[in-house]
Design a protein around this motif. Structure first.
Motif, PDB file in Angstrom:
ATOM      1  N   ARG A  81     -15.425 -22.781  33.664  1.00 36.88           N
ATOM      2  CA  ARG A  81     -14.575 -23.804  33.056  1.00 36.88           C
ATOM      3  C   ARG A  81     -14.695 -25.103  33.853  1.00 36.88           C
ATOM      4  N   VAL A  82     -14.709 -26.241  33.139  1.00 37.80           N
ATOM      5  CA  VAL A  82     -14.814 -27.531  33.832  1.00 37.80           C
ATOM      6  C   VAL A  82     -13.626 -27.708  34.774  1.00 37.80           C
ATOM      7  N   VAL A  83     -12.476 -27.345  34.279  1.00 36.09           N
ATOM      8  CA  VAL A  83     -11.272 -27.282  35.120  1.00 36.09           C
ATOM      9  C   VAL A  83     -10.688 -25.879  34.971  1.00 36.09           C
ATOM     10  N   HIS A  84      -9.837 -25.486  35.878  1.00 35.48           N
ATOM     11  CA  HIS A  84      -9.222 -24.143  35.840  1.00 35.48           C
ATOM     12  C   HIS A  84     -10.274 -23.036  35.935  1.00 35.48           C
ATOM     13  N   ALA A  85     -11.360 -23.298  36.687  1.00 33.42           N
ATOM     14  CA  ALA A  85     -12.447 -22.313  36.760  1.00 33.42           C
ATOM     15  C   ALA A  85     -11.978 -21.034  37.443  1.00 33.42           C
ATOM     16  N   ARG A 139      -1.114 -25.161  39.209  1.00 34.99           N
ATOM     17  CA  ARG A 139      -1.561 -23.864  38.720  1.00 34.99           C
ATOM     18  C   ARG A 139      -1.474 -23.848  37.195  1.00 34.99           C
ATOM     19  N   GLY A 140      -2.531 -23.331  36.560  1.00 34.43           N
ATOM     20  CA  GLY A 140      -2.488 -23.130  35.116  1.00 34.43           C
ATOM     21  C   GLY A 140      -1.642 -21.912  34.801  1.00 34.43           C
ATOM     22  N   PHE A 141      -0.969 -21.949  33.683  1.00 32.67           N
ATOM     23  CA  PHE A 141      -0.121 -20.833  33.239  1.00 32.67           C
ATOM     24  C   PHE A 141      -0.359 -20.748  31.730  1.00 32.67           C
ATOM     25  N   ALA A 142      -1.464 -20.087  31.364  1.00 32.41           N
ATOM     26  CA  ALA A 142      -1.887 -20.082  29.964  1.00 32.41           C
ATOM     27  C   ALA A 142      -1.523 -18.745  29.330  1.00 32.41           C
ATOM     28  N   VAL A 161       5.015 -31.897  34.376  1.00 37.97           N
ATOM     29  CA  VAL A 161       4.501 -33.219  33.998  1.00 37.97           C
ATOM     30  C   VAL A 161       3.011 -33.262  34.321  1.00 37.97           C
ATOM     31  N   PHE A 162       2.362 -34.350  33.910  1.00 36.20           N
ATOM     32  CA  PHE A 162       0.929 -34.456  34.160  1.00 36.20           C
ATOM     33  C   PHE A 162       0.601 -35.816  34.777  1.00 36.20           C
ATOM     34  N   PHE A 163      -0.637 -35.949  35.243  1.00 35.77           N
ATOM     35  CA  PHE A 163      -1.062 -37.158  35.957  1.00 35.77           C
ATOM     36  C   PHE A 163      -1.194 -38.380  35.050  1.00 35.77           C
ATOM     37  N   ASP A 166      -2.691 -40.453  28.673  1.00 36.06           N
ATOM     38  CA  ASP A 166      -3.611 -40.509  27.539  1.00 36.06           C
ATOM     39  C   ASP A 166      -4.841 -39.676  27.863  1.00 36.06           C
ATOM     40  N   ALA A 167      -5.239 -38.820  26.909  1.00 39.95           N
ATOM     41  CA  ALA A 167      -6.345 -37.889  27.145  1.00 39.95           C
ATOM     42  C   ALA A 167      -7.647 -38.598  27.505  1.00 39.95           C
ATOM     43  N   ILE A 168      -7.764 -39.862  27.151  1.00 40.38           N
ATOM     44  CA  ILE A 168      -9.017 -40.573  27.428  1.00 40.38           C
ATOM     45  C   ILE A 168      -9.249 -40.726  28.939  1.00 40.38           C
ATOM     46  N   PHE A 228       5.385 -24.187  32.381  1.00 36.06           N
ATOM     47  CA  PHE A 228       5.893 -25.219  31.468  1.00 36.06           C
ATOM     48  C   PHE A 228       4.854 -25.534  30.393  1.00 36.06           C
ATOM     49  N   GLY A 229       5.317 -25.703  29.178  1.00 35.43           N
ATOM     50  CA  GLY A 229       4.403 -26.133  28.112  1.00 35.43           C
ATOM     51  C   GLY A 229       4.062 -27.602  28.230  1.00 35.43           C
ATOM     52  N   VAL A 230       4.809 -28.346  29.037  1.00 32.27           N
ATOM     53  CA  VAL A 230       4.644 -29.774  29.340  1.00 32.27           C
ATOM     54  C   VAL A 230       4.987 -30.670  28.144  1.00 32.27           C
ATOM     55  N   HIS A 231       4.212 -30.590  27.083  1.00 33.35           N
ATOM     56  CA  HIS A 231       4.438 -31.517  25.966  1.00 33.35           C
ATOM     57  C   HIS A 231       5.698 -31.147  25.185  1.00 33.35           C
ATOM     58  N   THR A 232       6.167 -32.101  24.419  1.00 30.73           N
ATOM     59  CA  THR A 232       7.190 -31.781  23.429  1.00 30.73           C
ATOM     60  C   THR A 232       6.473 -31.220  22.202  1.00 30.73           C
ATOM     61  N   PRO A 362       0.153 -38.099  23.163  1.00 27.50           N
ATOM     62  CA  PRO A 362      -1.271 -38.448  23.139  1.00 27.50           C
ATOM     63  C   PRO A 362      -2.147 -37.523  23.989  1.00 27.50           C
ATOM     64  N   LEU A 363      -1.535 -36.847  24.926  1.00 23.27           N
ATOM     65  CA  LEU A 363      -2.300 -35.914  25.750  1.00 23.27           C
ATOM     66  C   LEU A 363      -2.568 -34.641  24.935  1.00 23.27           C
ATOM     67  N   LEU A 364      -1.543 -34.218  24.236  1.00 22.33           N
ATOM     68  CA  LEU A 364      -1.666 -33.006  23.420  1.00 22.33           C
ATOM     69  C   LEU A 364      -2.691 -33.225  22.310  1.00 22.33           C
ATOM     70  N   PHE A 369      -8.550 -31.457  20.642  1.00 16.99           N
ATOM     71  CA  PHE A 369      -9.992 -31.552  20.445  1.00 16.99           C
ATOM     72  C   PHE A 369     -10.727 -30.795  21.559  1.00 16.99           C
ATOM     73  N   SER A 370     -10.294 -31.009  22.783  1.00 17.10           N
ATOM     74  CA  SER A 370     -11.076 -30.573  23.942  1.00 17.10           C
ATOM     75  C   SER A 370     -11.251 -29.058  24.051  1.00 17.10           C
ATOM     76  N   TYR A 371     -10.198 -28.312  23.771  1.00 24.04           N
ATOM     77  CA  TYR A 371     -10.270 -26.880  24.086  1.00 24.04           C
ATOM     78  C   TYR A 371     -11.262 -26.143  23.194  1.00 24.04           C
ATOM     79  N   LEU A 372     -11.258 -26.473  21.902  1.00 19.09           N
ATOM     80  CA  LEU A 372     -12.198 -25.802  21.008  1.00 19.09           C
ATOM     81  C   LEU A 372     -13.625 -26.155  21.435  1.00 19.09           C
TER      82      LEU A 372
END
Ligand code: HDE
Length: 702
Positions: A81-85, A139-142, A161-163, A166-168, A228-232, A362-364, A369-372
């Motif tokens: 994985r690019v992240v969470h390897a 830590r990821g919690f998927a 929360v996240f850094f 915007d996903a860009i 946390f799911g983070v997003h609303t 906007p992150l969600l 797009f990214s995960y698929l």
């Protein structure tokens, strides 16, 4: 005729294989193991030697077993994985407490007591697959929930929360955090110039910086952290009414973290510390549990709230919208195979089910797009959904077909829709009643690249987080900033971060500046919005303020030597057992010791391989002679001094004195040292351990 006539028995290691004279039957003699075969099902006669011409001659190309074996081996790796390897997964279930029909039509929430199978993968973000578990990191919690109406993936983190907003900016963030591209290091660390350069130029990351510099980023184990799911998100009920929701996972074990110096040492002593912890707990039947909490609110609250509910750099304090606990997640089964399950599991934020919906965060939107996309790269085929760990556990029928590794092509005549074939040959049909309906929001506005004004306050909640921490936690947080920034080579980057911290809290900025040896405090960074300095502290944000009140599920390391007091050791084991606390015996050799009653006691660990950082508390039970011998061994001395420095409770028998003398702790003993003389004092020790650490010591040493 004797069944065995004409057969020759061949021994390879432990396995005894029977080979028919004509090769017609193949079975295993003795232990009933199946025969080794090729991938084509041909039983392998010899797995030790390649086919070659003459005794010492060249290999033969027709050796299909060898070629198949090496070919497969050559292709064992898939892109990490690019992240969470680096991650670790386990199976379990979600149990719903009561019907939530007023809120959502999601099937898993319709009936009290219903259990939905679940797979959870915990991870670190920055490091590669082989990095250490104790990196300072999110830590990821998927969580994948195999509901009866499809798979729902809640792909969260242990920080709410996240850094970025915007996903860009995600590729930039991750590039900056990962090893620097010219030198290829540092691995699994944010303590380097590129990360802090980026962070210092992205004021929106400030709130998240507070969380990752806090002890949340060095959890004691996956079992002791929140998710946390983070997003609303939205919950949507049968009538189509939507309620906003933020998802929380609350560990029943309580929260717990380690201290930074300990984390550094654990990474060396046991880089798999978190994996091992989860494996041990689940295989011992101590199943970790989290309660699912919902923060529910409507448009009115969203309009009233001081921040934008779509901004993923903000929380909604529990004090403002209380958490409703609606069910529990239990992890009760380890995977059968790490690769097949933990590595191949493919989480996609877009995997939602009827009754749950997205918002415009906007992150969600970018993640959807990214995960698929990333799963196709990683797993190599759009058919990854058929892998057992990814496939729904409810019936499914699509007209998707072919592609690499197609495993479930439609068996009907029609592979298109609409079609005029009957039910047998025509395949599935859409279902407007049961089918997923997107919540019909009304959207309008000019198409632009823009960050909304409502996302512009970057400091107020960072401050709120800081002031919600206990003094101990604030100290850890400041120390973490100092540690990380001390690894940054460019002074201007260090100064820019201190300038940002001035918008959070002047004391914090000053402490960090002092820790870095800055001659003077820089001017605060210009802020898009002035910091609101009087947001009410939120008690829920502190780990220490929400202690577990129990030592259950934790581990004590007991140092023993020849001549250890058998009664005291028995008391320790009994008192620990009563509170579901694990005990590991650490001795000069793993072969064990002979106690003062002449019993042989096996050890779990040799002292050199079991530093005290692997334990939540330690007990020193050497005999007087054993203590004198250990006092000469650096590993034994470190065992004691580290336990002291990491503020652990230290139980000790009457004969440990020589160890304290050799470590210079003789005069430093404090209330965190508990003298064990009998059952009562041992029980008191275990009870004290529920406080987890003796933080007064840290204050005294600071
Ligand atoms: Fe991820 N993230 N992410 N992320 N994320 C991935 O998907 C991405 C974000 C999270 O155990 C990737 O399968 C983007 C937030 C977890 O398999 C990738 C953005 C949160 C996992 C990806 C984010 C997460 C991932 C890499 C910014 C917490 C591991 C491999 C818009 C709510 C799941 C993969 C597992 C994994 C993209 C931000 C959590 C590249 C573009 C916020 C737990 O698709």
């Amino acid at each position: 005729m004797d069944d065995n006539e004409g057969r020759e028995a061949v021994r390879y290691g432990e396995a005894q294989v029977e080979r028919g004279a004509g090769g017609e039957t193949h079975q295993v003699a003795g232990d009933g193991r199946p025969s080794l075969t090729t991938q084509q099902g041909v039983v392998v006669g010899d797995d030790q030697n390649t086919l070659r011409v003459g005794e010492r001659g060249p290999g033969a190309l027709e050796d299909f077993h060898f070629r198949e074996k090496i070919f497969h081996f050559d292709h064992e790796r898939i892109p990490e994985r690019v992240v969470h390897a680096r991650g670790y997964g386990a199976h379990g279930f979600f149990e719903n407490y009561e019907p939530l029909t007023d809120l959502t039509r999601a099937d898993l929430f319709q009936r009290g007591g219903d259990r939905t199978p679940a797979f959870v993968r915990f991870s670190t973000v920055a490091g590669n697959k082989g990095s250490g578990d104790l990196a300072r990191d999110v830590r990821g919690f998927a969580v994948k929930l195999y509901t009866q109406e499809g798979n729902w993936d809640l792909v969260g983190n242990n920080i709410p929360v996240f850094f970025i907003q915007d996903a860009i900016k995600f590729p930039d963030l991750i590039h900056a955090a990962k090893p620097e591209p010219d030198r290829g290091f540092p691995q699994a660390q944010t303590a380097h110039d590129n990360f802090w350069d980026f962070a210092s130029l992205m004021p929106e990351s400030t709130h998240m910086l507070m969380w990752i510099m806090s002890d949340r980023a060095i959890p004691r184990s996956f079992r002791f952290m929140e998710g946390f799911g983070v997003h609303t998100f939205r919950l949507v009920n049968e009538e189509g009414r939507s309620t906003f929701v933020k998802f929380h996972w609350k560990p029943k074990q309580g929260m717990q973290s380690v201290v930074w110096n300990e984390a550094l040492k654990i990474n060396g002593a046991d880089p798999d510390f978190h994996r091992r912890d989860l494996w041990d707990a689940i295989t011992q039947g101590d199943f970790p549990e989290w309660e699912l909490g919902l923060q529910l609110f409507d448009d009115d609250f969203a309009d009233r709230f001081a921040f934008d509910i779509l901004d993923p750099t903000k929380i909604i304090p529990e004090e403002e919208v209380p958490i409703r606990r609606v069910g529990r997640l239990v992890l009760d089964r380890m995977v059968d195979n790490f690769f097949a399950e933990t590595e191949q599991v493919a989480f996609c934020t877009q995997n939602i089910v009827p009754g749950i919906d997205f918002t415009n965060d906007p992150l969600l939107q970018g993640r959807n797009f990214s995960y698929l996309d990333t799963q196709l790269k990683r797993l190599g085929s759009p058919n990854f959904t058929f892998l057992p760990v990814n496939a729904p556990k409810c019936p499914y029928a699509t007209f998707q077909q072919d592609g690499h590794m197609a495993m479930a092509n439609p068996a009907t005549r029609a592979n298109y829709e609409p079609n005029s074939w009957g039910p047998e040959e025509g395949g599935p049909r859409e279902d407007p009643v049961r089918g997923f309906q997107t919540f019909a929001t009304t959207e309008e506005g000019p198409k632009r690249r823009l960050r909304p004004e409502s996302f512009a306050d970057h400091y107020s909640q960072a401050r709120q987080f800081y002031v919600s921490q206990t003094e101990v936690e604030q100290r850890h947080l400041a120390n973490a900033f100092v540690f990380e920034l001390s690894k940054v080579e460019r002074p201007d980057i260090r100064v820019r971060i201190v300038a940002a911290l001035r918008n959070v809290d002047d004391d914090l900025a000053q402490t960090v500046a002092d820790g870095l040896g800055l001659a003077e405090l820089p001017e605060p960074l210009p802020a898009a919005r002035p910091t609101v300095r009087d947001l009410a502290p939120s008690a829920a944000l502190s780990i220490l303020g929400n202690g577990p009140g129990s030592f259950a599920g934790r581990k004590i390391g007991v140092l023993i030597t020849d001549g250890t007091d058998a009664d005291l050791l028995g008391e320790v084991r009994q008192a620990a057992g009563k509170e579901q606390v694990n005990v590991e015996l650490v001795a000069p050799t793993v072969g064990g010791i002979t106690d003062n009653a002449g019993n042989r006691v096996e050890a779990d660990q040799k002292i050199d391989g079991a530093p005290s950082v692997l334990y939540d508390a330690v007990v020193l039970l050497p005999s007087a002679e054993g203590a004198a011998t250990l006092a000469r061994q650096p590993a034994a001395r470190d065992f004691v001094t580290d336990a002291f420095a990491h503020c652990k409770f230290i139980g000790h028998g009457p004969d440990a004195a020589a160890l304290f003398e050799s470590t210079g702790l003789g005069s430093l003993t404090d209330d965190g040292f508990i003298r064990l003389v009998d059952g009562a004092s041992t029980e008191q020790f275990i009870a004290r351990c529920a406080e987890l650490r003796f933080w007064d010591r840290e204050a005294a040493l600071a």
